[in-house]
Design a protein around this motif. Structure first.
Motif, PDB file in Angstrom:
ATOM      1  N   GLY A   1     -11.869 -15.527 -13.707  1.00  0.00           N
ATOM      2  CA  GLY A   1     -10.594 -15.157 -13.105  1.00  0.00           C
ATOM      3  C   GLY A   1     -10.215 -13.770 -13.615  1.00  0.00           C
ATOM      4  N   LEU A   2      -9.919 -12.858 -12.700  1.00  0.00           N
ATOM      5  CA  LEU A   2      -9.658 -11.456 -13.066  1.00  0.00           C
ATOM      6  C   LEU A   2      -8.308 -11.006 -12.509  1.00  0.00           C
ATOM      7  N   PRO A   3      -7.442 -10.444 -13.387  1.00  0.00           N
ATOM      8  CA  PRO A   3      -6.166  -9.968 -12.849  1.00  0.00           C
ATOM      9  C   PRO A   3      -6.330  -8.659 -12.090  1.00  0.00           C
ATOM     10  N   THR A   4      -5.643  -8.522 -10.977  1.00  0.00           N
ATOM     11  CA  THR A   4      -5.513  -7.217 -10.320  1.00  0.00           C
ATOM     12  C   THR A   4      -4.023  -7.059 -10.015  1.00  0.00           C
ATOM     13  N   GLU A   5      -3.626  -5.899  -9.517  1.00  0.00           N
ATOM     14  CA  GLU A   5      -2.201  -5.727  -9.217  1.00  0.00           C
ATOM     15  C   GLU A   5      -1.773  -6.517  -7.985  1.00  0.00           C
ATOM     16  N   THR A   6      -2.734  -6.925  -7.134  1.00  0.00           N
ATOM     17  CA  THR A   6      -2.349  -7.668  -5.925  1.00  0.00           C
ATOM     18  C   THR A   6      -2.218  -9.145  -6.266  1.00  0.00           C
ATOM     19  N   VAL A   7      -3.376  -9.833  -6.391  1.00  0.00           N
ATOM     20  CA  VAL A   7      -3.378 -11.224  -6.838  1.00  0.00           C
ATOM     21  C   VAL A   7      -4.568 -11.376  -7.797  1.00  0.00           C
ATOM     22  N   TYR A   8      -4.673 -12.532  -8.450  1.00  0.00           N
ATOM     23  CA  TYR A   8      -5.843 -12.768  -9.301  1.00  0.00           C
ATOM     24  C   TYR A   8      -7.074 -12.960  -8.421  1.00  0.00           C
ATOM     25  N   GLY A   9      -8.207 -12.416  -8.875  1.00  0.00           N
ATOM     26  CA  GLY A   9      -9.453 -12.556  -8.136  1.00  0.00           C
ATOM     27  C   GLY A   9     -10.405 -13.493  -8.862  1.00  0.00           C
ATOM     28  N   LEU A  10     -11.349 -14.038  -8.084  1.00  0.00           N
ATOM     29  CA  LEU A  10     -12.462 -14.795  -8.654  1.00  0.00           C
ATOM     30  C   LEU A  10     -13.629 -13.819  -8.635  1.00  0.00           C
TER      31      LEU A  10
ATOM     32  N   ALA B   1     -10.843   8.108   5.761  1.00  0.00           N
ATOM     33  CA  ALA B   1     -11.057   7.159   4.660  1.00  0.00           C
ATOM     34  C   ALA B   1     -10.951   7.897   3.321  1.00  0.00           C
ATOM     35  N   HIS B   2     -11.542   9.095   3.274  1.00  0.00           N
ATOM     36  CA  HIS B   2     -11.426   9.892   2.047  1.00  0.00           C
ATOM     37  C   HIS B   2      -9.956  10.211   1.751  1.00  0.00           C
ATOM     38  N   LEU B   3      -9.221  10.594   2.787  1.00  0.00           N
ATOM     39  CA  LEU B   3      -7.800  10.934   2.593  1.00  0.00           C
ATOM     40  C   LEU B   3      -7.031   9.728   2.044  1.00  0.00           C
ATOM     41  N   LEU B   4      -7.284   8.560   2.618  1.00  0.00           N
ATOM     42  CA  LEU B   4      -6.557   7.358   2.186  1.00  0.00           C
ATOM     43  C   LEU B   4      -6.952   6.952   0.766  1.00  0.00           C
ATOM     44  N   ALA B   5      -8.248   7.044   0.474  1.00  0.00           N
ATOM     45  CA  ALA B   5      -8.704   6.670  -0.869  1.00  0.00           C
ATOM     46  C   ALA B   5      -8.074   7.600  -1.908  1.00  0.00           C
ATOM     47  N   LYS B   6      -8.054   8.893  -1.583  1.00  0.00           N
ATOM     48  CA  LYS B   6      -7.472   9.843  -2.545  1.00  0.00           C
ATOM     49  C   LYS B   6      -5.984   9.598  -2.724  1.00  0.00           C
ATOM     50  N   ALA B   7      -5.315   9.201  -1.632  1.00  0.00           N
ATOM     51  CA  ALA B   7      -3.858   8.994  -1.719  1.00  0.00           C
ATOM     52  C   ALA B   7      -3.507   7.688  -2.445  1.00  0.00           C
ATOM     53  N   PHE B   8      -4.308   6.638  -2.246  1.00  0.00           N
ATOM     54  CA  PHE B   8      -3.830   5.315  -2.683  1.00  0.00           C
ATOM     55  C   PHE B   8      -4.690   4.598  -3.722  1.00  0.00           C
ATOM     56  N   TRP B   9      -5.838   5.127  -4.099  1.00  0.00           N
ATOM     57  CA  TRP B   9      -6.641   4.475  -5.136  1.00  0.00           C
ATOM     58  C   TRP B   9      -6.378   5.096  -6.485  1.00  0.00           C
ATOM     59  N   PRO B  10      -6.349   4.346  -7.572  1.00  0.00           N
ATOM     60  CA  PRO B  10      -6.393   2.887  -7.555  1.00  0.00           C
ATOM     61  C   PRO B  10      -5.144   2.323  -6.889  1.00  0.00           C
ATOM     62  N   GLY B  11      -5.313   1.280  -6.100  1.00  0.00           N
ATOM     63  CA  GLY B  11      -4.153   0.688  -5.442  1.00  0.00           C
ATOM     64  C   GLY B  11      -4.528  -0.322  -4.380  1.00  0.00           C
ATOM     65  N   PRO B  12      -3.476  -0.928  -3.755  1.00  0.00           N
ATOM     66  CA  PRO B  12      -3.703  -2.108  -2.909  1.00  0.00           C
ATOM     67  C   PRO B  12      -4.102  -1.779  -1.472  1.00  0.00           C
ATOM     68  N   LEU B  13      -5.102  -0.909  -1.323  1.00  0.00           N
ATOM     69  CA  LEU B  13      -5.609  -0.562   0.007  1.00  0.00           C
ATOM     70  C   LEU B  13      -7.119  -0.778   0.027  1.00  0.00           C
TER      71      LEU B  13
ATOM     72  N   VAL C   1      -5.513  -1.441  11.361  1.00  0.00           N
ATOM     73  CA  VAL C   1      -5.110  -2.376  10.305  1.00  0.00           C
ATOM     74  C   VAL C   1      -5.661  -3.763  10.618  1.00  0.00           C
ATOM     75  N   TYR C   2      -6.437  -4.306   9.676  1.00  0.00           N
ATOM     76  CA  TYR C   2      -7.025  -5.639   9.849  1.00  0.00           C
ATOM     77  C   TYR C   2      -6.220  -6.713   9.132  1.00  0.00           C
ATOM     78  N   ARG C   3      -5.541  -6.339   8.063  1.00  0.00           N
ATOM     79  CA  ARG C   3      -4.707  -7.311   7.357  1.00  0.00           C
ATOM     80  C   ARG C   3      -3.501  -6.579   6.799  1.00  0.00           C
ATOM     81  N   PHE C   4      -2.300  -7.103   7.046  1.00  0.00           N
ATOM     82  CA  PHE C   4      -1.107  -6.553   6.403  1.00  0.00           C
ATOM     83  C   PHE C   4      -1.174  -6.912   4.924  1.00  0.00           C
ATOM     84  N   GLY C   5      -0.656  -6.027   4.070  1.00  0.00           N
ATOM     85  CA  GLY C   5      -0.758  -6.319   2.645  1.00  0.00           C
ATOM     86  C   GLY C   5       0.246  -5.546   1.821  1.00  0.00           C
ATOM     87  N   ALA C   6      -0.116  -5.291   0.570  1.00  0.00           N
ATOM     88  CA  ALA C   6       0.832  -4.744  -0.400  1.00  0.00           C
ATOM     89  C   ALA C   6       1.152  -3.267  -0.180  1.00  0.00           C
ATOM     90  N   LEU C   7       0.353  -2.590   0.642  1.00  0.00           N
ATOM     91  CA  LEU C   7       0.678  -1.201   0.973  1.00  0.00           C
ATOM     92  C   LEU C   7       1.279  -1.191   2.381  1.00  0.00           C
TER      93      LEU C   7
END
Ligand code: AMP
Ligand code: MG
Length: 325
Positions: free
Chosen positions: A28-37, A83-95, A191-197
């Motif tokens: 079990g691993l904590p992330t800022e969104t939910v815990y992961g397996l 994709a590069h623009l989004l990764a640079k803007a929001f990583w690390p993060g819930p995208l 958008v495939y899934r609405f989420g924390a961003l």
């Protein structure tokens, strides 16, 4: 007795976690969104364990977690500029980005799709673990298929006390809902899934975006499975709490509310997600509140529909899926 077992499972022992992950085990691993397996993204054994433990259908692919944007090319190819623009803007993060996969990423991870879902989690414990490994991690939410996602280590321990040895303790997840998932088609962001961003935050970086057509739902977007994130208790979503209270009079009712509590209703039977009317705070409290209400042997949980902007869109999405039979 079970309580003792849970407490032992939950630990801050990073070295133990590293050892387990290196030997094809799942933790079990904590992330800022939910815990992961979490397990080694390159280990067939670990990936198979994850599907088995979660009872997850094999058509539902996993998200690959990498330690930084610099590693994006190790899992994906032909990465679009947006994709590069989004990764640079929001990583690390819930995208989470859906990208064309590297041949080294197994079809077991992607359910044989030619795209891979990838993100950098924004949690010090997850980043520390990734930093100490020379492989990325697959880490779907640490809940049995269709059940409420975990936002505290105790949720994971009680779901999987017989299946896993360790849940790394990273406290309560700050975002508290899953990552937003986007893909790319002909220079468009979808958008495939609405989420924390929020969608608004994404549009600020890449301009107008589209939302996947739910009627065309296919295994390509299994995060959109209709029944998901569900409590065991009967659950309904409404714009009018008062009329539902009258309809269900005499039943043992729990309420899930945005900002205002109900007078004459026992405090432990109502969960108010944000007294200050913050949708971000409401999202972060959502799953914990569902876990609390679900524990109480109620006849029904009645949830209030949230405003349709910002993370209100994500909250309504989860509440709709929770209410599906
Ligand atoms: P979870 O980690 O439990 O939040 O689930 C991960 C979600 O990522 C899945 O339910 C899928 O919707 C989504 N996903 C992962 N890989 C892909 C992919 N290649 N294409 C579309 N969706 C994906
Ligand atoms: Mg999940």
């Amino acid at each position: 007795m079970t309580f003792v077992i849970h407490k032992k499972m939950i630990s801050t022992n990073i070295e133990h976690a590293i050892h387990l992950l290196k030997s094809n085990n799942v933790i079990g691993l904590p992330t800022e969104t939910v815990y992961g397996l979490a397990g080694n993204a390159y280990s067939e054994t670990a990936i198979k364990k994850i599907y088995e433990i979660k009872k997850r259908p094999s058509f539902n692919p996993l998200i690959v977690h990498i330690k930084s944007y610099n590693d994006i090319n190790t899992v994906a190819v032909d990465i679009p500029e947006k994709a590069h623009l989004l990764a640079k803007a929001f990583w690390p993060g819930p995208l989470t980005l859906l990208l064309k996969k590297q041949p080294t990423i197994s079809g077991l991870v992607t359910s044989d799709l030619d795209t891979v879902a990838v993100r950098v989690p924004n949690h010090p414990v997850a980043l520390d673990v990734l930093d100490k490994l020379d492989f990325p991690l697959v880490a779907p939410s640490a809940n049995p298929f269709t059940r409420i996602s975990p936002t505290k280590p105790e949720h994971v321990a009680s779901y999987f006390k017989n299946e896993i040895e360790l849940v790394l303790d990273g406290g309560t997840c700050s975002s508290g809902v899953e990552s937003t998932i986007v893909g790319f088609e002909a220079n468009k962001v979808i958008v495939y899934r609405f989420g924390a961003l929020s969608l608004e935050a994404i549009e600020k970086v890449v301009g107008p975006i589209s939302i996947i057509n739910k009627s065309k739902e296919s295994p390509k977007a299994p995060g959109m499975l209709l029944k998901h994130y569900s409590p065991k208790t009967e659950f309904i979503l409404t714009r009018n709490i008062q009329s539902e209270l009258e309809w269900y009079k005499g039943k043992k009712i729990g309420l899930l509310l945005f900002s205002k509590s109900y007078p004459d209703f026992e405090p432990h039977l109502q969960q108010v997600l944000s007294k200050g009317e913050s949708l971000d705070e409401a999202a972060s409290n959502l799953y914990q509140a569902l876990h609390e209400l679900d524990k109480q042997n109620l006849d029904i949980i009645i949830a209030e529909r949230f405003p349709e902007y910002g993370l209100g869109i994500t909250i309504n999405d989860r509440l709709e899926r929770a209410s599906k039979k």
